[in-house]
Scaffold this active site. Structure first.
Site, PDB file in Angstrom:
ATOM      1  N   GLY A  63       0.830  -1.187   0.000  1.00  0.00           N
ATOM      2  CA  GLY A  63       0.000   0.000   0.000  1.00  0.00           C
ATOM      3  C   GLY A  63       0.868   1.242   0.000  1.00  0.00           C
ATOM      4  O   GLY A  63       2.000   1.216   0.507  1.00  0.00           O
ATOM      5  N   GLN A  68       2.379   9.962   1.300  1.00  0.00           N
ATOM      6  CA  GLN A  68       3.707   9.341   1.421  1.00  0.00           C
ATOM      7  C   GLN A  68       4.636   9.717   0.270  1.00  0.00           C
ATOM      8  O   GLN A  68       5.841   9.455   0.346  1.00  0.00           O
ATOM      9  CB  GLN A  68       3.584   7.817   1.500  1.00  0.00           C
ATOM     10  CG  GLN A  68       2.890   7.328   2.757  1.00  0.00           C
ATOM     11  CD  GLN A  68       2.841   5.821   2.795  1.00  0.00           C
ATOM     12  OE1 GLN A  68       1.914   5.217   2.303  1.00  0.00           O
ATOM     13  NE2 GLN A  68       3.865   5.207   3.364  1.00  0.00           N
ATOM     14  N   CYS A 113       5.617  -0.007   7.302  1.00  0.00           N
ATOM     15  CA  CYS A 113       5.219   1.169   6.524  1.00  0.00           C
ATOM     16  C   CYS A 113       6.428   1.660   5.742  1.00  0.00           C
ATOM     17  O   CYS A 113       7.528   1.763   6.297  1.00  0.00           O
ATOM     18  CB  CYS A 113       4.717   2.260   7.468  1.00  0.00           C
ATOM     19  SG  CYS A 113       4.163   3.742   6.625  1.00  0.00           S
ATOM     20  N   LEU A 114       6.206   1.972   4.471  1.00  0.00           N
ATOM     21  CA  LEU A 114       7.319   2.449   3.631  1.00  0.00           C
ATOM     22  C   LEU A 114       7.871   3.781   4.147  1.00  0.00           C
ATOM     23  O   LEU A 114       9.014   4.120   3.850  1.00  0.00           O
ATOM     24  CB  LEU A 114       6.861   2.594   2.182  1.00  0.00           C
ATOM     25  CG  LEU A 114       6.484   1.283   1.471  1.00  0.00           C
ATOM     26  CD1 LEU A 114       5.910   1.570   0.095  1.00  0.00           C
ATOM     27  CD2 LEU A 114       7.691   0.359   1.370  1.00  0.00           C
ATOM     28  N   HIS A 155      -4.866   0.903   7.195  1.00  0.00           N
ATOM     29  CA  HIS A 155      -3.530   1.503   7.341  1.00  0.00           C
ATOM     30  C   HIS A 155      -3.367   2.666   6.353  1.00  0.00           C
ATOM     31  O   HIS A 155      -2.926   3.758   6.737  1.00  0.00           O
ATOM     32  CB  HIS A 155      -2.471   0.417   7.096  1.00  0.00           C
ATOM     33  CG  HIS A 155      -1.063   0.903   7.095  1.00  0.00           C
ATOM     34  ND1 HIS A 155      -0.120   0.478   8.000  1.00  0.00           N
ATOM     35  CD2 HIS A 155      -0.399   1.792   6.295  1.00  0.00           C
ATOM     36  CE1 HIS A 155       1.030   1.077   7.761  1.00  0.00           C
ATOM     37  NE2 HIS A 155       0.891   1.878   6.735  1.00  0.00           N
ATOM     38  N   GLU A 156      -3.740   2.429   5.090  1.00  0.00           N
ATOM     39  CA  GLU A 156      -3.563   3.474   4.077  1.00  0.00           C
ATOM     40  C   GLU A 156      -4.513   4.647   4.329  1.00  0.00           C
ATOM     41  O   GLU A 156      -4.123   5.812   4.168  1.00  0.00           O
ATOM     42  CB  GLU A 156      -3.778   2.905   2.674  1.00  0.00           C
ATOM     43  CG  GLU A 156      -2.792   1.813   2.281  1.00  0.00           C
ATOM     44  CD  GLU A 156      -1.348   2.152   2.575  1.00  0.00           C
ATOM     45  OE1 GLU A 156      -0.945   3.326   2.418  1.00  0.00           O
ATOM     46  OE2 GLU A 156      -0.604   1.242   2.987  1.00  0.00           O
ATOM     47  N   HIS A 159      -3.247   7.178   6.702  1.00  0.00           N
ATOM     48  CA  HIS A 159      -2.265   8.140   6.174  1.00  0.00           C
ATOM     49  C   HIS A 159      -2.947   9.425   5.685  1.00  0.00           C
ATOM     50  O   HIS A 159      -2.342  10.499   5.705  1.00  0.00           O
ATOM     51  CB  HIS A 159      -1.481   7.528   5.008  1.00  0.00           C
ATOM     52  CG  HIS A 159      -0.331   6.659   5.435  1.00  0.00           C
ATOM     53  ND1 HIS A 159       0.722   7.139   6.196  1.00  0.00           N
ATOM     54  CD2 HIS A 159      -0.047   5.357   5.196  1.00  0.00           C
ATOM     55  CE1 HIS A 159       1.600   6.151   6.397  1.00  0.00           C
ATOM     56  NE2 HIS A 159       1.155   5.062   5.820  1.00  0.00           N
TER      57      HIS A 159
HETATM   58 NI    NI Z   1       2.187   3.271   5.741  1.00  0.00          NI
END
Ligand code: NI
Length: 193
Positions: A63, A68, A113-114, A155-156, A159
């Site tokens: 994701g 991000q 998480c990236l 999760h996304e 953000h």
């Molecule tokens: Ni994330």
């Protein structure tokens, strides 16, 4: 979210991925703006969505939300690898999504998480959710998701509101570096199976 599982085959050319910003960048703590109506069906939105998917896949993520990549807009890309009997959910982009929990059931699961590279932690999430969103073309989309699929979307979606998975952990005691997680946690869970 980040995940070390397989990446589906893609037909992306060699365009460079977007830069993924990390925790500390203020955009990750901001509430993102809705994508305006006039953007739907535009090349601008389609190009950005394509770049978001491309960046997610080349970063080994499941994701990636627009904030991000430093775009404070309410959209994200995600996909779900095939798990057990469940088929893969191919890469998809949801725009201006709204989530609603179905039932009271929650489930703890591991997340990464990236934007928080190298760390994993146990996060409780709603087990089943109802998702309403628009596609990049502007079509209304509505579906239910559960388990890992629901986890990725929650999760996304967080953000878009400036929330990261660390905020959702009930305790930081499970927090682990990926290398140690692979070595100690994953191997233990496999032993339990
Ligand atoms: Ni994330």
């Amino acid at each position: 979210m980040s995940d070390s599982q397989g990446i589906p085959a893609t037909d992306f050319s060699s365009v460079p991925p977007l830069e993924v910003v990390r925790l500390g960048h203020p955009v990750l703590r901001s509430v993102a703006e809705s994508v305006p109506d006039e953007w739907f069906g535009s090349g601008r939105l389609a190009d950005f969505a394509r770049d978001l998917v491309h960046t997610m896949l080349t970063s080994d993520g499941v994701g990636l939300a627009a904030p991000q990549v430093a775009e404070p807009l309410r959209l994200f890309a995600y996909w779900v690898p095939s798990l057990g009997d469940e088929p893969e959910t191919p890469p998809n982009v949801l725009v201006n999504p709204e989530l609603r929990a179905i039932g009271e059931e929650t489930e703890e699961g591991w997340e990464g998480c990236l934007s928080i590279p190298g760390l994993r932690g146990l996060v409780p999430r709603h087990y089943r959710i109802k998702v309403k969103a628009r596609s990049v073309d502007g079509e209304q989309v509505s579906f239910t998701a559960d388990s890992f699929h629901a986890r990725v979307i929650q999760h996304e979606h967080d953000h878009l509101d400036g929330i990261v998975f660390l905020d959702r952990m009930t305790s930081v005691r499970s927090l682990a570096f990926e290398e140690e997680w692979d070595r100690y946690v994953l191997s233990e869970e496999q032993d339990d199976d």
